[in-house]
Enzyme design. Sequence first.
Site, short mmCIF file in Angstrom:
data_model
loop_
_atom_site.label_atom_id
_atom_site.label_comp_id
_atom_site.label_asym_id
_atom_site.label_seq_id
_atom_site.Cartn_x
_atom_site.Cartn_y
_atom_site.Cartn_z
N ASP A 90 61.35 -31.98 -46.74
CA ASP A 90 60.49 -33.17 -46.66
C ASP A 90 59.15 -32.95 -47.35
O ASP A 90 58.73 -31.83 -47.63
CB ASP A 90 60.27 -33.58 -45.20
CG ASP A 90 59.70 -32.46 -44.35
OD1 ASP A 90 59.96 -31.27 -44.66
OD2 ASP A 90 59.00 -32.74 -43.36
N GLU A 157 60.54 -30.87 -41.54
CA GLU A 157 59.83 -29.65 -41.15
C GLU A 157 58.37 -29.95 -40.83
O GLU A 157 57.77 -29.30 -39.96
CB GLU A 157 59.92 -28.62 -42.28
CG GLU A 157 59.37 -27.24 -41.93
CD GLU A 157 57.89 -27.09 -42.19
OE1 GLU A 157 57.29 -26.12 -41.69
OE2 GLU A 157 57.32 -27.94 -42.90
N GLU A 158 57.80 -30.93 -41.51
CA GLU A 158 56.41 -31.29 -41.25
C GLU A 158 56.24 -32.05 -39.93
O GLU A 158 55.11 -32.29 -39.51
CB GLU A 158 55.87 -32.15 -42.40
CG GLU A 158 55.89 -31.48 -43.77
CD GLU A 158 54.92 -30.31 -43.87
OE1 GLU A 158 54.12 -30.11 -42.92
OE2 GLU A 158 54.97 -29.60 -44.88
#
Length: 296
Positions: A90, A157-158
């Site tokens: 992402d 992931e963020e």
Amino acid sequence: MDATDATTLYAELDRRSAAVAEQVIAWRRHLHRHPELSNREGATAELIAGHLTSLGLDEVRTGIAGHGVVGVLRGGRPGGRVVALRADTDALPVADLCGTDFASSAVDRDYPGGPFPVSHACGHDGHTAMLLGAATVLAGVREQLPGTVLFVFQPAEEGPPVTEAGGARQMLAEHALDDPEPTMVFGMHLTPHPKGHVGYRAGNQYAASCLVKITVTGRQVHGSTPGRASTRCRPPPRSSPASASSTASSTPTTRSPSPSATSRTSAASTSSASASPSGAPSAAPSRATWPTSSGA
């Protein structure tokens, strides 16, 4: 695998890595130009799954935790170990300031809280491209590999939007690594080391963020009167006994006040300044004596 076989395999890995290097750069630039925010990585996942399928892997699993993809490569030599290689996919809600011809101009107008400009400001385009390259190389030597390799492409992931599930936790909840279960997992993150260098360590390497939700309970007040936010304080009445007695006693008069009037005046003045054992005023203070900070 003896030493001769290992040397031959390493040389073949080097040769194949050099051959795919230009394609890795092309993937990275394509992904950089077309970034997608957390839980919105649909086109990125489609590119990944398409290439893994073209390599003839044993399995390509899609739709894990939204747009997660897992490829399974079983080696041709005996071996029970399972190695997972992981990359995140992402991007971030920030403008792309890199100034290259493959800079992102993407804007996500539907993302919660948006619209947001979108860019790969954390290097996930490079991570994804490198793992696609590693899959390409290892698939080309599968008959010489003992054990199994998992190629894990993780979305969000963020961090997903606060009302959505996603990321590594959700991939695990959806059994992404259950069968086969890896005996070791490798992740890599771009960092400004000198070219050609790789840093490593056992244990934690980077910091992570988490969402903290705080509920504040109190009274809304103006910034000029923070003392009134205290639950122990109350705004003074329009006319308190203390201010009334003070006004009466300051008015000139030709006769002496009666003893009862004097007693009432003294009692009112005393009560306005006294405090209860807890520290709270026992009667509403006048504006002159209103505590602006001690009661906050």
